[in-house]
Write a protein that holds these residues in place. Structure first.
Motif, PDB file in Angstrom:
ATOM      1  N   LEU A 100      84.278 -11.977  92.038  1.00 59.16           N
ATOM      2  CA  LEU A 100      85.566 -12.677  91.993  1.00 59.16           C
ATOM      3  C   LEU A 100      85.507 -14.063  91.344  1.00 59.16           C
ATOM      4  O   LEU A 100      86.404 -14.401  90.568  1.00 59.16           O
ATOM      5  CB  LEU A 100      86.184 -12.749  93.390  1.00 59.16           C
ATOM      6  CG  LEU A 100      86.776 -11.434  93.888  1.00 59.16           C
ATOM      7  CD1 LEU A 100      87.277 -11.588  95.321  1.00 59.16           C
ATOM      8  CD2 LEU A 100      87.886 -10.943  92.981  1.00 59.16           C
ATOM      9  N   PRO A 101      84.496 -14.893  91.608  1.00 52.43           N
ATOM     10  CA  PRO A 101      84.446 -16.174  90.904  1.00 52.43           C
ATOM     11  C   PRO A 101      84.335 -16.019  89.383  1.00 52.43           C
ATOM     12  O   PRO A 101      84.980 -16.759  88.630  1.00 52.43           O
ATOM     13  CB  PRO A 101      83.196 -16.868  91.474  1.00 52.43           C
ATOM     14  CG  PRO A 101      83.005 -16.243  92.809  1.00 52.43           C
ATOM     15  CD  PRO A 101      83.459 -14.817  92.656  1.00 52.43           C
ATOM     16  N   LEU A 102      83.557 -15.053  88.918  1.00 59.62           N
ATOM     17  CA  LEU A 102      83.438 -14.805  87.482  1.00 59.62           C
ATOM     18  C   LEU A 102      84.768 -14.320  86.902  1.00 59.62           C
ATOM     19  O   LEU A 102      85.198 -14.770  85.840  1.00 59.62           O
ATOM     20  CB  LEU A 102      82.334 -13.789  87.192  1.00 59.62           C
ATOM     21  CG  LEU A 102      82.175 -13.380  85.728  1.00 59.62           C
ATOM     22  CD1 LEU A 102      81.770 -14.579  84.873  1.00 59.62           C
ATOM     23  CD2 LEU A 102      81.175 -12.259  85.600  1.00 59.62           C
ATOM     24  N   ILE A 103      85.422 -13.421  87.614  1.00 59.37           N
ATOM     25  CA  ILE A 103      86.728 -12.927  87.163  1.00 59.37           C
ATOM     26  C   ILE A 103      87.729 -14.079  87.093  1.00 59.37           C
ATOM     27  O   ILE A 103      88.494 -14.195  86.130  1.00 59.37           O
ATOM     28  CB  ILE A 103      87.225 -11.801  88.097  1.00 59.37           C
ATOM     29  CG1 ILE A 103      86.333 -10.562  87.956  1.00 59.37           C
ATOM     30  CG2 ILE A 103      88.685 -11.454  87.824  1.00 59.37           C
ATOM     31  CD1 ILE A 103      86.559  -9.514  89.018  1.00 59.37           C
ATOM     32  N   ALA A 104      87.729 -14.936  88.101  1.00 58.67           N
ATOM     33  CA  ALA A 104      88.640 -16.085  88.117  1.00 58.67           C
ATOM     34  C   ALA A 104      88.341 -17.036  86.960  1.00 58.67           C
ATOM     35  O   ALA A 104      89.268 -17.549  86.308  1.00 58.67           O
ATOM     36  CB  ALA A 104      88.535 -16.825  89.449  1.00 58.67           C
ATOM     37  N   TYR A 105      87.064 -17.267  86.669  1.00 56.19           N
ATOM     38  CA  TYR A 105      86.677 -18.146  85.562  1.00 56.19           C
ATOM     39  C   TYR A 105      87.155 -17.594  84.223  1.00 56.19           C
ATOM     40  O   TYR A 105      87.749 -18.318  83.413  1.00 56.19           O
ATOM     41  CB  TYR A 105      85.163 -18.346  85.546  1.00 56.19           C
ATOM     42  CG  TYR A 105      84.666 -19.027  84.298  1.00 56.19           C
ATOM     43  CD1 TYR A 105      84.842 -20.392  84.114  1.00 56.19           C
ATOM     44  CD2 TYR A 105      84.026 -18.300  83.295  1.00 56.19           C
ATOM     45  CE1 TYR A 105      84.401 -21.013  82.966  1.00 56.19           C
ATOM     46  CE2 TYR A 105      83.579 -18.922  82.144  1.00 56.19           C
ATOM     47  CZ  TYR A 105      83.768 -20.275  81.984  1.00 56.19           C
ATOM     48  OH  TYR A 105      83.337 -20.887  80.833  1.00 56.19           O
ATOM     49  N   VAL A 106      86.910 -16.318  83.982  1.00 58.99           N
ATOM     50  CA  VAL A 106      87.313 -15.703  82.711  1.00 58.99           C
ATOM     51  C   VAL A 106      88.835 -15.717  82.581  1.00 58.99           C
ATOM     52  O   VAL A 106      89.377 -16.045  81.528  1.00 58.99           O
ATOM     53  CB  VAL A 106      86.749 -14.268  82.587  1.00 58.99           C
ATOM     54  CG1 VAL A 106      87.360 -13.529  81.410  1.00 58.99           C
ATOM     55  CG2 VAL A 106      85.232 -14.310  82.464  1.00 58.99           C
ATOM     56  N   PHE A 107      89.538 -15.416  83.671  1.00 61.20           N
ATOM     57  CA  PHE A 107      91.000 -15.440  83.635  1.00 61.20           C
ATOM     58  C   PHE A 107      91.515 -16.855  83.366  1.00 61.20           C
ATOM     59  O   PHE A 107      92.447 -17.044  82.582  1.00 61.20           O
ATOM     60  CB  PHE A 107      91.591 -14.896  84.939  1.00 61.20           C
ATOM     61  CG  PHE A 107      93.088 -14.913  84.935  1.00 61.20           C
ATOM     62  CD1 PHE A 107      93.796 -13.942  84.246  1.00 61.20           C
ATOM     63  CD2 PHE A 107      93.795 -15.907  85.587  1.00 61.20           C
ATOM     64  CE1 PHE A 107      95.176 -13.965  84.209  1.00 61.20           C
ATOM     65  CE2 PHE A 107      95.170 -15.936  85.558  1.00 61.20           C
ATOM     66  CZ  PHE A 107      95.870 -14.963  84.865  1.00 61.20           C
ATOM     67  N   ALA A 108      90.903 -17.850  84.008  1.00 61.00           N
ATOM     68  CA  ALA A 108      91.326 -19.237  83.793  1.00 61.00           C
ATOM     69  C   ALA A 108      91.090 -19.669  82.348  1.00 61.00           C
ATOM     70  O   ALA A 108      91.968 -20.293  81.734  1.00 61.00           O
ATOM     71  CB  ALA A 108      90.589 -20.169  84.762  1.00 61.00           C
ATOM     72  N   ARG A 109      89.926 -19.341  81.797  1.00 58.45           N
ATOM     73  CA  ARG A 109      89.652 -19.697  80.398  1.00 58.45           C
ATOM     74  C   ARG A 109      90.650 -19.039  79.455  1.00 58.45           C
ATOM     75  O   ARG A 109      91.142 -19.652  78.520  1.00 58.45           O
ATOM     76  CB  ARG A 109      88.226 -19.276  80.004  1.00 58.45           C
ATOM     77  CG  ARG A 109      87.111 -20.093  80.586  1.00 58.45           C
ATOM     78  CD  ARG A 109      87.029 -21.498  79.987  1.00 58.45           C
ATOM     79  NE  ARG A 109      86.936 -21.519  78.552  1.00 58.45           N
ATOM     80  CZ  ARG A 109      85.834 -21.713  77.850  1.00 58.45           C
ATOM     81  NH1 ARG A 109      84.709 -21.902  78.471  1.00 58.45           N
ATOM     82  NH2 ARG A 109      85.869 -21.727  76.538  1.00 58.45           N
ATOM     83  N   TRP A 110      90.948 -17.760  79.704  1.00 64.32           N
ATOM     84  CA  TRP A 110      91.902 -17.028  78.877  1.00 64.32           C
ATOM     85  C   TRP A 110      93.294 -17.656  78.999  1.00 64.32           C
ATOM     86  O   TRP A 110      93.969 -17.879  77.993  1.00 64.32           O
ATOM     87  CB  TRP A 110      91.909 -15.567  79.310  1.00 64.32           C
ATOM     88  CG  TRP A 110      92.928 -14.703  78.620  1.00 64.32           C
ATOM     89  CD1 TRP A 110      93.033 -14.491  77.281  1.00 64.32           C
ATOM     90  CD2 TRP A 110      93.952 -13.933  79.240  1.00 64.32           C
ATOM     91  NE1 TRP A 110      94.071 -13.621  77.025  1.00 64.32           N
ATOM     92  CE2 TRP A 110      94.650 -13.269  78.219  1.00 64.32           C
ATOM     93  CE3 TRP A 110      94.337 -13.734  80.560  1.00 64.32           C
ATOM     94  CZ2 TRP A 110      95.721 -12.421  78.475  1.00 64.32           C
ATOM     95  CZ3 TRP A 110      95.392 -12.887  80.811  1.00 64.32           C
ATOM     96  CH2 TRP A 110      96.069 -12.248  79.771  1.00 64.32           C
ATOM     97  N   SER A 111      93.708 -17.970  80.227  1.00 61.90           N
ATOM     98  CA  SER A 111      95.039 -18.546  80.444  1.00 61.90           C
ATOM     99  C   SER A 111      95.163 -19.928  79.820  1.00 61.90           C
ATOM    100  O   SER A 111      96.185 -20.248  79.204  1.00 61.90           O
ATOM    101  CB  SER A 111      95.348 -18.628  81.937  1.00 61.90           C
ATOM    102  OG  SER A 111      95.386 -17.349  82.501  1.00 61.90           O
ATOM    103  N   ILE A 112      94.138 -20.749  79.958  1.00 54.04           N
ATOM    104  CA  ILE A 112      94.163 -22.087  79.347  1.00 54.04           C
ATOM    105  C   ILE A 112      94.227 -21.961  77.835  1.00 54.04           C
ATOM    106  O   ILE A 112      94.951 -22.704  77.169  1.00 54.04           O
ATOM    107  CB  ILE A 112      92.944 -22.921  79.813  1.00 54.04           C
ATOM    108  CG1 ILE A 112      93.093 -23.274  81.282  1.00 54.04           C
ATOM    109  CG2 ILE A 112      92.776 -24.166  78.958  1.00 54.04           C
ATOM    110  CD1 ILE A 112      91.840 -23.827  81.920  1.00 54.04           C
TER     111      ILE A 112
END
Length: 155
Positions: A100-112
């Motif tokens: 989950l932390p990795l998924i959240a990081y990738v999603f945040a980078r994509w969203s930013i």
């Protein structure tokens, strides 16, 4: 007279990052749709408890082959997380909870990247390495959770 200089690591980011067309609101539509879909699925899993036998059907891999796939227990893990039971979620599917932390990081980078108009794409070499590492981890996790020594990983 100009000379060509070798690319520095910072220069590579400028090459990978490219501008995305469209307005900010149009660019943010995919991340908003992903969040909305995940929220709806989480609410559905919270309301209809997958811990009850047959509530969401049976895993096809479990039904056809009799083995626990890497996703087995994922629905129960989401339900447990929606009830703020982290230990129960990890007991259902440790790999999912750990990722989950990795998924959240990738999603945040994509969203930013979508918000700022800069596409974020990891370098191809890094993406390939991470894909191989993830595939190996999933295979090891699957094999372990189906053996007696790793039965504690089974949902």
């Amino acid at each position: 007279m100009t000379t060509t200089q070798p690319m520095r690591p910072g220069d590579r980011v400028a090459v990978v990052a490219r501008s995305l067309p469209g307005s900010r609101w149009r660019r943010m539509l995919p991340p908003v749709l992903v969040v909305g879909t995940l929220a709806a699925a989480t609410v559905a899993l919270h309301v209809r408890d997958p811990h009850e036998q047959g509530a969401w059907g049976e895993c096809p891999t479990q039904a056809l082959l009799g083995v626990n796939c890497p996703g087995c227990g994922g629905l129960r893990a989401v339900n447990s997380l929606s009830n703020l039971r982290l230990i129960d979620a990890a007991s259902s599917n440790l790999m999912f909870v750990a990722s989950l932390p990795l998924i959240a990081y990738v999603f945040a980078r994509w969203s930013i990247g979508r918000w700022t108009g800069r596409s974020w794409a990891p370098a191809d070499q890094n993406l390939t390495r991470w894909a191989v590492v993830l595939a190996v981890l999933l295979v090891v996790f699957t094999v372990l959770r189906n053996m007696t020594v790793g039965s504690w990983l089974a949902p």
